[in-house]
Design an enzyme around this catalytic site. Sequence first.
Site, short mmCIF file in Angstrom:
data_model
loop_
_atom_site.label_atom_id
_atom_site.label_comp_id
_atom_site.label_asym_id
_atom_site.label_seq_id
_atom_site.Cartn_x
_atom_site.Cartn_y
_atom_site.Cartn_z
N ARG A 173 4.23 19.27 -0.29
CA ARG A 173 4.59 18.56 -1.53
C ARG A 173 3.77 17.30 -1.75
O ARG A 173 3.66 16.81 -2.87
CB ARG A 173 6.08 18.20 -1.51
CG ARG A 173 6.46 17.09 -0.55
CD ARG A 173 7.96 16.85 -0.52
NE ARG A 173 8.34 15.62 0.14
CZ ARG A 173 8.41 15.47 1.46
NH1 ARG A 173 8.11 16.48 2.26
NH2 ARG A 173 8.79 14.31 1.98
N HIS A 174 3.16 16.79 -0.68
CA HIS A 174 2.39 15.56 -0.81
C HIS A 174 1.01 15.79 -1.45
O HIS A 174 0.42 14.86 -2.00
CB HIS A 174 2.20 14.90 0.56
CG HIS A 174 3.49 14.62 1.26
ND1 HIS A 174 4.43 13.76 0.77
CD2 HIS A 174 4.02 15.15 2.39
CE1 HIS A 174 5.48 13.73 1.57
NE2 HIS A 174 5.26 14.57 2.56
N ASP A 199 -14.49 -8.80 9.14
CA ASP A 199 -15.21 -10.02 8.78
C ASP A 199 -15.08 -11.01 9.94
O ASP A 199 -14.60 -10.65 11.03
CB ASP A 199 -14.72 -10.58 7.43
CG ASP A 199 -13.33 -11.19 7.50
OD1 ASP A 199 -12.67 -11.12 8.57
OD2 ASP A 199 -12.88 -11.76 6.47
N HIS A 200 -15.48 -12.25 9.70
CA HIS A 200 -15.47 -13.25 10.78
C HIS A 200 -14.06 -13.52 11.31
O HIS A 200 -13.87 -13.76 12.50
CB HIS A 200 -16.12 -14.55 10.29
CG HIS A 200 -15.56 -15.07 9.00
ND1 HIS A 200 -15.74 -14.40 7.80
CD2 HIS A 200 -14.83 -16.18 8.71
CE1 HIS A 200 -15.15 -15.08 6.84
NE2 HIS A 200 -14.58 -16.17 7.37
N ARG A 224 -4.78 -12.59 10.94
CA ARG A 224 -3.93 -13.76 10.75
C ARG A 224 -2.46 -13.36 10.61
O ARG A 224 -1.58 -14.21 10.45
CB ARG A 224 -4.36 -14.52 9.49
CG ARG A 224 -5.66 -15.28 9.65
CD ARG A 224 -6.09 -15.92 8.34
NE ARG A 224 -7.22 -16.82 8.54
CZ ARG A 224 -8.14 -17.07 7.61
NH1 ARG A 224 -8.08 -16.48 6.43
NH2 ARG A 224 -9.12 -17.90 7.86
N CYS A 226 -9.59 -7.94 8.55
CA CYS A 226 -9.99 -9.26 8.02
C CYS A 226 -8.83 -10.21 8.28
O CYS A 226 -8.06 -10.00 9.22
CB CYS A 226 -10.43 -9.19 6.56
SG CYS A 226 -9.16 -8.76 5.36
N GLY A 227 -8.69 -11.25 7.48
CA GLY A 227 -7.59 -12.19 7.73
C GLY A 227 -6.24 -11.56 7.49
O GLY A 227 -5.30 -11.71 8.28
N THR A 228 -6.12 -10.84 6.37
CA THR A 228 -4.86 -10.19 6.01
C THR A 228 -4.95 -8.66 6.01
O THR A 228 -3.91 -7.99 5.94
CB THR A 228 -4.45 -10.60 4.59
OG1 THR A 228 -5.51 -10.23 3.70
CG2 THR A 228 -4.20 -12.10 4.50
N GLY A 229 -6.15 -8.13 5.99
CA GLY A 229 -6.36 -6.69 5.79
C GLY A 229 -6.47 -6.33 4.31
O GLY A 229 -6.85 -5.22 3.96
N HIS A 242 2.13 11.35 4.75
CA HIS A 242 2.39 11.56 3.32
C HIS A 242 1.18 11.28 2.44
O HIS A 242 1.03 11.92 1.40
CB HIS A 242 3.53 10.65 2.86
CG HIS A 242 4.86 11.03 3.42
ND1 HIS A 242 6.05 10.52 2.94
CD2 HIS A 242 5.21 11.88 4.43
CE1 HIS A 242 7.06 11.04 3.63
NE2 HIS A 242 6.58 11.85 4.54
C1 RB5 Z 1 -11.53 -15.05 4.72
O1 RB5 Z 1 -11.25 -16.42 4.63
C2 RB5 Z 1 -10.32 -14.25 4.21
O2 RB5 Z 1 -10.20 -14.41 2.84
C3 RB5 Z 1 -10.46 -12.80 4.58
O3 RB5 Z 1 -10.54 -12.65 5.96
C4 RB5 Z 1 -9.32 -11.89 4.16
O4 RB5 Z 1 -8.09 -12.39 4.55
C5 RB5 Z 1 -9.33 -11.48 2.75
O5 RB5 Z 1 -8.49 -10.69 2.28
#
Ligand code: RB5
Length: 148
Positions: free
Chosen positions: A132-133, A8-9, A109, A65-68, A98
């Site tokens: 086993r997996h 994303d952005h 981020r 994205c920001g957190t994945g 696994h």
């Molecule tokens: C966008 O603001 C943010 O929510 C997105 O990049 C992501 O972190 C969502 O999980």
Amino acid sequence: MKIAIGCDHVGYQLKLHIIKYLQSQGHEVVDFGTGSEERTDYPIYGKKVACSVANGETERGILICGTGVGISLAANKVKGIRAVVCSEPYSAKLSRQHNNSNIVAFGARVIGSATAEMIVDEFLNAEYEGGRHQRRIDMISAIEAGEF
Ligand code: RB5
């Protein structure tokens, strides 16, 4: 390897870095967007990359994205996708060995470009161990199919 990538952005700049990194290693990269830092919605790109991997057009996927988190949640709604969020390389390696992960996601981020490169290295180089997996992977597929 032929690799699908999307973001994303928030993930856009880190994606550009990772595309160059992958190409410098000889990988073929298919970029599913987004193409700028203009605000957009991560499910669009999670779905595009997931469909590409699920239908075999590409072998693995990378999502940023920001957190994945959000983008991996979207990808995991596509049948056959095992997308994992990783903030360090050990989990990326074990997710291949696994869990037979086929998409890795991370957050622009959360981690920097050097850590992202290490995660990508483990994700692309580690092999699924089977054995086993496989029974557990089959159980996950059964949940997906509504059979378990
Ligand atoms: C966008 O603001 C943010 O929510 C997105 O990049 C992501 O972190 C969502 O999980």
